[in-house]
Design a protein around this motif. Structure first.
Motif, PDB file in Angstrom:
ATOM      1  N   ILE A 234       0.835  -1.207   0.000  1.00 47.65           N
ATOM      2  CA  ILE A 234       0.000   0.000   0.000  1.00 47.65           C
ATOM      3  C   ILE A 234       0.865   1.251   0.000  1.00 47.65           C
ATOM      4  O   ILE A 234       0.588   2.211  -0.731  1.00 47.65           O
ATOM      5  N   GLY A 235       1.943   1.240   0.801  1.00 44.37           N
ATOM      6  CA  GLY A 235       2.849   2.387   0.821  1.00 44.37           C
ATOM      7  C   GLY A 235       3.502   2.629  -0.527  1.00 44.37           C
ATOM      8  O   GLY A 235       3.574   3.765  -1.002  1.00 44.37           O
ATOM      9  N   SER A 236       3.958   1.564  -1.170  1.00 44.87           N
ATOM     10  CA  SER A 236       4.601   1.731  -2.477  1.00 44.87           C
ATOM     11  C   SER A 236       3.593   2.130  -3.543  1.00 44.87           C
ATOM     12  O   SER A 236       3.917   2.914  -4.443  1.00 44.87           O
ATOM     13  N   LEU A 237       2.373   1.631  -3.442  1.00 49.84           N
ATOM     14  CA  LEU A 237       1.333   2.030  -4.393  1.00 49.84           C
ATOM     15  C   LEU A 237       1.005   3.516  -4.261  1.00 49.84           C
ATOM     16  O   LEU A 237       0.852   4.214  -5.266  1.00 49.84           O
ATOM     17  N   MET A 238       0.936   3.996  -3.025  1.00 54.92           N
ATOM     18  CA  MET A 238       0.674   5.425  -2.815  1.00 54.92           C
ATOM     19  C   MET A 238       1.807   6.274  -3.368  1.00 54.92           C
ATOM     20  O   MET A 238       1.570   7.297  -4.019  1.00 54.92           O
ATOM     21  N   LEU A 239       3.050   5.860  -3.118  1.00 54.11           N
ATOM     22  CA  LEU A 239       4.190   6.605  -3.658  1.00 54.11           C
ATOM     23  C   LEU A 239       4.214   6.578  -5.178  1.00 54.11           C
ATOM     24  O   LEU A 239       4.521   7.582  -5.829  1.00 54.11           O
ATOM     25  N   PHE A 240       3.880   5.432  -5.759  1.00 51.06           N
ATOM     26  CA  PHE A 240       3.858   5.319  -7.218  1.00 51.06           C
ATOM     27  C   PHE A 240       2.789   6.227  -7.815  1.00 51.06           C
ATOM     28  O   PHE A 240       3.040   6.934  -8.794  1.00 51.06           O
ATOM     29  N   ARG A 241       1.600   6.196  -7.233  1.00 50.20           N
ATOM     30  CA  ARG A 241       0.519   7.053  -7.750  1.00 50.20           C
ATOM     31  C   ARG A 241       0.863   8.531  -7.615  1.00 50.20           C
ATOM     32  O   ARG A 241       0.560   9.320  -8.510  1.00 50.20           O
TER      33      ARG A 241
ATOM     34  N   SER B 258       3.911   9.824  -7.601  1.00 45.91           N
ATOM     35  CA  SER B 258       4.942  10.174  -8.587  1.00 45.91           C
ATOM     36  C   SER B 258       4.365  10.235  -9.997  1.00 45.91           C
ATOM     37  O   SER B 258       4.788  11.054 -10.812  1.00 45.91           O
ATOM     38  N   MET B 259       3.385   9.372 -10.295  1.00 45.24           N
ATOM     39  CA  MET B 259       2.758   9.414 -11.610  1.00 45.24           C
ATOM     40  C   MET B 259       1.920  10.676 -11.790  1.00 45.24           C
ATOM     41  O   MET B 259       1.880  11.265 -12.861  1.00 45.24           O
ATOM     42  N   SER B 260       1.235  11.105 -10.739  1.00 46.70           N
ATOM     43  CA  SER B 260       0.424  12.325 -10.848  1.00 46.70           C
ATOM     44  C   SER B 260       1.304  13.575 -10.960  1.00 46.70           C
ATOM     45  O   SER B 260       0.913  14.542 -11.578  1.00 46.70           O
TER      46      SER B 260
END
Length: 92
Positions: free
Chosen positions: A78-85, A87-89
């Motif tokens: 979940i933490g990595s998904l939040m960071l990925f989203r 960075s993508m935004s």
């Protein structure tokens, strides 16, 4: 490059193996480090796999390690998904 990847592996896998209890027992580590290792999924995996492989432990014995691995894995995901989203935004 492959050379950078090899250096990254040396910097991450060696400490992970040492801290997980795979190379040396966790009890040989300093007290403060033993507390830190509770937050590493690899510690729980090593405990789980050693109990099953060496002692033939069943799920009724190793369920706390399975729950800890699942919880920590989910938290890291979940933490990595939040960071990925995030960075993508920011890149748009």
């Amino acid at each position: 490059t492959m050379a950078q990847f090899a250096l990254l592996i040396m910097l991450t896998l060696s400490p992970m193996r040492i801290l997980s209890g795979g190379k040396s027992p966790i009890e040989n580590q300093p007290d403060w480090m033993q507390v830190v290792t509770w937050f590493l999924p690899s510690r729980h995996f090593m405990s789980f796999s050693q109990a099953v492989a060496y002692r033939g432990a069943g799920l009724d014995i190793v369920w706390p390690d399975v729950v800890a691995m699942t919880g920590l894995g989910l938290a890291f995901f979940i933490g990595s998904l939040m960071l990925f989203r995030r960075s993508m935004s920011m890149s748009r």
